[in-house]
Design a protein around this motif. Sequence first.
Motif, PDB file in Angstrom:
ATOM      1  N   SER A  73       0.861  -1.020  -0.038  1.00  0.00           N
ATOM      2  CA  SER A  73      -0.153  -0.042  -0.077  1.00  0.00           C
ATOM      3  C   SER A  73       0.826   1.041  -0.010  1.00  0.00           C
ATOM      4  O   SER A  73       0.532   2.184  -0.889  1.00  0.00           O
ATOM      5  CB  SER A  73      -0.926   0.066   0.998  1.00  0.00           C
ATOM      6  N   LEU A  74       1.989   1.395   0.750  1.00  0.00           N
ATOM      7  CA  LEU A  74       2.854   2.314   1.005  1.00  0.00           C
ATOM      8  C   LEU A  74       3.567   2.727  -0.129  1.00  0.00           C
ATOM      9  O   LEU A  74       3.773   4.057  -0.669  1.00  0.00           O
ATOM     10  CB  LEU A  74       3.799   2.453   1.994  1.00  0.00           C
ATOM     11  N   LEU A  75       4.167   1.716  -0.876  1.00  0.00           N
ATOM     12  CA  LEU A  75       4.868   1.494  -2.103  1.00  0.00           C
ATOM     13  C   LEU A  75       4.040   2.173  -3.222  1.00  0.00           C
ATOM     14  O   LEU A  75       4.357   2.876  -4.057  1.00  0.00           O
ATOM     15  CB  LEU A  75       5.606   0.392  -2.721  1.00  0.00           C
ATOM     16  N   THR A  76       2.555   1.694  -3.293  1.00  0.00           N
ATOM     17  CA  THR A  76       1.719   2.247  -4.332  1.00  0.00           C
ATOM     18  C   THR A  76       1.490   3.725  -4.333  1.00  0.00           C
ATOM     19  O   THR A  76       1.395   4.254  -5.492  1.00  0.00           O
ATOM     20  CB  THR A  76       0.677   1.245  -4.353  1.00  0.00           C
ATOM     21  N   HIS A  77       1.299   4.145  -3.031  1.00  0.00           N
ATOM     22  CA  HIS A  77       1.016   5.450  -2.820  1.00  0.00           C
ATOM     23  C   HIS A  77       2.438   6.186  -3.160  1.00  0.00           C
ATOM     24  O   HIS A  77       2.242   7.493  -3.620  1.00  0.00           O
ATOM     25  CB  HIS A  77       0.313   5.733  -1.363  1.00  0.00           C
ATOM     26  N   ALA A  78       3.686   5.621  -3.044  1.00  0.00           N
ATOM     27  CA  ALA A  78       4.690   6.273  -3.218  1.00  0.00           C
ATOM     28  C   ALA A  78       4.963   6.536  -4.623  1.00  0.00           C
ATOM     29  O   ALA A  78       5.775   7.353  -5.197  1.00  0.00           O
ATOM     30  CB  ALA A  78       5.841   5.714  -2.351  1.00  0.00           C
ATOM     31  N   LEU A  79       4.464   5.644  -5.285  1.00  0.00           N
ATOM     32  CA  LEU A  79       4.688   5.596  -6.584  1.00  0.00           C
ATOM     33  C   LEU A  79       4.008   6.851  -7.448  1.00  0.00           C
ATOM     34  O   LEU A  79       4.221   7.129  -8.610  1.00  0.00           O
ATOM     35  CB  LEU A  79       4.377   4.154  -7.416  1.00  0.00           C
ATOM     36  N   ARG A  80       3.007   7.398  -6.818  1.00  0.00           N
ATOM     37  CA  ARG A  80       1.957   8.254  -7.140  1.00  0.00           C
ATOM     38  C   ARG A  80       2.372   9.737  -6.695  1.00  0.00           C
ATOM     39  O   ARG A  80       1.678  10.636  -6.846  1.00  0.00           O
ATOM     40  CB  ARG A  80       0.661   8.026  -6.725  1.00  0.00           C
ATOM     41  N   GLY A  81       3.427   9.735  -5.925  1.00  0.00           N
ATOM     42  CA  GLY A  81       4.160  10.860  -5.148  1.00  0.00           C
ATOM     43  C   GLY A  81       3.401  10.989  -3.995  1.00  0.00           C
ATOM     44  O   GLY A  81       3.716  12.163  -3.423  1.00  0.00           O
ATOM     45  N   ASP A  82       2.509   9.960  -3.296  1.00  0.00           N
ATOM     46  CA  ASP A  82       2.200  10.187  -1.839  1.00  0.00           C
ATOM     47  C   ASP A  82       2.963   9.401  -0.907  1.00  0.00           C
ATOM     48  O   ASP A  82       2.905   8.077  -0.830  1.00  0.00           O
ATOM     49  CB  ASP A  82       0.487   9.834  -1.982  1.00  0.00           C
ATOM     50  N   LEU A  83       3.868  10.026  -0.323  1.00  0.00           N
ATOM     51  CA  LEU A  83       4.845   9.410   0.876  1.00  0.00           C
ATOM     52  C   LEU A  83       3.863   9.533   2.273  1.00  0.00           C
ATOM     53  O   LEU A  83       4.328   9.016   3.224  1.00  0.00           O
ATOM     54  CB  LEU A  83       6.177  10.071   1.179  1.00  0.00           C
ATOM     55  N   GLY A  84       2.686   9.307   2.130  1.00  0.00           N
ATOM     56  CA  GLY A  84       1.913   9.506   3.379  1.00  0.00           C
ATOM     57  C   GLY A  84       1.882  10.471   4.303  1.00  0.00           C
ATOM     58  O   GLY A  84       2.165  11.751   3.792  1.00  0.00           O
ATOM     59  N   VAL A  85       1.153  10.515   5.416  1.00  0.00           N
ATOM     60  CA  VAL A  85       1.303  11.592   6.466  1.00  0.00           C
ATOM     61  C   VAL A  85       2.326  11.476   7.759  1.00  0.00           C
ATOM     62  O   VAL A  85       2.368  10.057   8.215  1.00  0.00           O
ATOM     63  CB  VAL A  85      -0.278  11.871   6.794  1.00  0.00           C
ATOM     64  N   SER A  86       2.700  12.474   8.341  1.00  0.00           N
ATOM     65  CA  SER A  86       3.292  12.336   9.416  1.00  0.00           C
ATOM     66  C   SER A  86       2.358  11.805  10.702  1.00  0.00           C
ATOM     67  O   SER A  86       1.355  12.348  10.906  1.00  0.00           O
ATOM     68  CB  SER A  86       3.905  13.898   9.897  1.00  0.00           C
ATOM     69  N   ILE A  87       3.013  10.976  11.127  1.00  0.00           N
ATOM     70  CA  ILE A  87       2.157  10.246  12.546  1.00  0.00           C
ATOM     71  C   ILE A  87       2.125  11.306  13.498  1.00  0.00           C
ATOM     72  O   ILE A  87       1.216  11.551  14.376  1.00  0.00           O
ATOM     73  CB  ILE A  87       2.900   9.020  13.014  1.00  0.00           C
ATOM     74  N   ARG A  88       3.116  12.093  13.752  1.00  0.00           N
ATOM     75  CA  ARG A  88       3.311  13.050  14.740  1.00  0.00           C
ATOM     76  C   ARG A  88       2.321  14.392  14.607  1.00  0.00           C
ATOM     77  O   ARG A  88       1.806  14.626  15.311  1.00  0.00           O
ATOM     78  CB  ARG A  88       4.661  13.718  14.599  1.00  0.00           C
ATOM     79  N   SER A  89       2.628  14.777  13.242  1.00  0.00           N
ATOM     80  CA  SER A  89       1.523  16.157  13.125  1.00  0.00           C
ATOM     81  C   SER A  89       0.481  15.971  11.877  1.00  0.00           C
ATOM     82  O   SER A  89      -0.374  16.777  12.039  1.00  0.00           O
ATOM     83  CB  SER A  89       2.766  17.317  12.319  1.00  0.00           C
ATOM     84  N   GLY A  90       0.229  14.897  11.259  1.00  0.00           N
ATOM     85  CA  GLY A  90      -0.596  14.800  10.499  1.00  0.00           C
ATOM     86  C   GLY A  90      -0.630  15.467   9.211  1.00  0.00           C
ATOM     87  O   GLY A  90      -1.550  15.137   8.337  1.00  0.00           O
ATOM     88  N   ALA A  91       0.337  16.294   9.079  1.00  0.00           N
ATOM     89  CA  ALA A  91       0.540  16.833   7.765  1.00  0.00           C
ATOM     90  C   ALA A  91       1.379  15.742   6.653  1.00  0.00           C
ATOM     91  O   ALA A  91       2.175  14.787   6.964  1.00  0.00           O
ATOM     92  CB  ALA A  91       1.680  17.970   7.916  1.00  0.00           C
ATOM     93  N   PRO A  92       0.945  16.202   5.390  1.00  0.00           N
ATOM     94  CA  PRO A  92       1.502  15.254   4.405  1.00  0.00           C
ATOM     95  C   PRO A  92       3.094  15.430   4.525  1.00  0.00           C
ATOM     96  O   PRO A  92       3.707  16.316   4.648  1.00  0.00           O
ATOM     97  CB  PRO A  92       0.979  15.846   3.119  1.00  0.00           C
ATOM     98  N   VAL A  93       3.778  13.912   4.215  1.00  0.00           N
ATOM     99  CA  VAL A  93       5.244  14.044   4.249  1.00  0.00           C
ATOM    100  C   VAL A  93       5.737  15.096   3.137  1.00  0.00           C
ATOM    101  O   VAL A  93       6.659  15.726   3.400  1.00  0.00           O
ATOM    102  CB  VAL A  93       5.686  12.900   4.460  1.00  0.00           C
ATOM    103  N   THR A  94       5.061  14.671   2.025  1.00  0.00           N
ATOM    104  CA  THR A  94       5.867  15.720   0.989  1.00  0.00           C
ATOM    105  C   THR A  94       5.866  17.243   1.139  1.00  0.00           C
ATOM    106  O   THR A  94       6.684  17.924   0.899  1.00  0.00           O
ATOM    107  CB  THR A  94       5.012  15.484  -0.249  1.00  0.00           C
ATOM    108  N   THR A  95       4.701  17.584   1.996  1.00  0.00           N
ATOM    109  CA  THR A  95       4.408  18.982   2.281  1.00  0.00           C
ATOM    110  C   THR A  95       5.698  19.452   3.394  1.00  0.00           C
ATOM    111  O   THR A  95       6.271  20.417   3.333  1.00  0.00           O
ATOM    112  CB  THR A  95       3.236  19.467   2.784  1.00  0.00           C
ATOM    113  N   THR A  96       5.971  18.428   4.132  1.00  0.00           N
ATOM    114  CA  THR A  96       6.963  18.815   5.233  1.00  0.00           C
ATOM    115  C   THR A  96       8.319  18.777   4.654  1.00  0.00           C
ATOM    116  O   THR A  96       8.994  19.773   5.103  1.00  0.00           O
ATOM    117  CB  THR A  96       6.866  17.633   6.282  1.00  0.00           C
ATOM    118  N   LEU A  97       8.292  18.001   3.689  1.00  0.00           N
ATOM    119  CA  LEU A  97       9.905  17.969   3.095  1.00  0.00           C
ATOM    120  C   LEU A  97      10.196  19.031   2.399  1.00  0.00           C
ATOM    121  O   LEU A  97      10.948  19.716   2.315  1.00  0.00           O
ATOM    122  CB  LEU A  97      10.110  16.654   2.269  1.00  0.00           C
ATOM    123  N   ALA A  98       8.925  19.522   1.466  1.00  0.00           N
ATOM    124  CA  ALA A  98       8.916  20.604   0.554  1.00  0.00           C
ATOM    125  C   ALA A  98       9.149  21.853   1.409  1.00  0.00           C
ATOM    126  O   ALA A  98      10.036  22.869   1.029  1.00  0.00           O
ATOM    127  CB  ALA A  98       7.904  20.833  -0.217  1.00  0.00           C
TER     128      ALA A  98
END
Length: 318
Positions: A73-98
């Motif tokens: 599931s995680l790999l499928t989402h990652a291939l679409r550019g979705d690295l999930g959400v932060s467990i700590r803050s709930g923010a998308p990981v891509t947004t946090t890194l960006a």
Amino acid sequence: MLRYIARRTGRVLFVVWASYTLTFVVLFLLPGDPVQTMLSGATGGESAVDQEQAAALRHQLGLDRPVAVQYVSLLTHALRGDLGVSIRSGAPVTTTLADALPDTLAVAGLALPLSVLVALVLAVGGAWPRSAALRRAATGLPSLGTAVPSFWLGLLLMQWVSFRWGLLPATGGGRSPAAILLPALTLAVPVGCVLAQILGRGLRYALAQPHADVARARGAGRARLLFGHALRNASVPAVAMLGVVCGQLLAGAVLVETVFARDGVGRVAVDAVTNQDLPVVQGVVVLAAAVTALVNLAVDLLIPLLDPRTATEVHHAG
């Protein structure tokens, strides 16, 4: 040539996938429960974690599913550019890194040319002087520079340049030259010394080749011999190290951003590891792997332009 580029691109994709998979496996095997850590932090660690609340949150995050299902599931989402959400803050990981990446790129972007400058000065200093004693002294400096820990160098620069002389700010964010010069220099010196060792060895080898003797016989001066003949040949191994160097710059950002109290990918990585924020940790690793692999791809395409022999090999391979 197209086949060569396709193979190199395939290698980049494999490296990113392998990094993602290995990180997933390592994080799964680590002791501890990120949900427990998250809920303990939310309550300040003062009360016991509600197990029903923990189970509900674990189900919401998908952490109660089989490991193989989580990975697919995680790999499928990652291939679409979705690295999930932060467990700590709930923010998308891509947004946090960006949000964190520009500050890190500002420091690393200045550190890279500074490291090249350090390498050139030290390598030429080991080959230019006529005095054998000066050449030996200059040749030994890169080894000393690589042995100096980055955090110690950062603290030393902070003590002298900021506190004693008051020339530059010691800590804080921002992307102005004054704010990033000390962190960039802290990153550049060890990396530049590594490049200087490779470049200096290449210069000494090139100056000892028959073509250098021919150039001397034709009346080439010391500067022309060094910069016109030897430097181009000697730069090929150093350019090949740029991929590794960029990886070192990203890894060093963790220490530098901590020492200089700067925001960036390094601080995000430290906070994510501390809080067992697995999606963010995985995102940071994938980002670092992707950057390193892409730089290596660019280097592989650049080297044939510097070394005609390599271009011939690439042509036959393609």
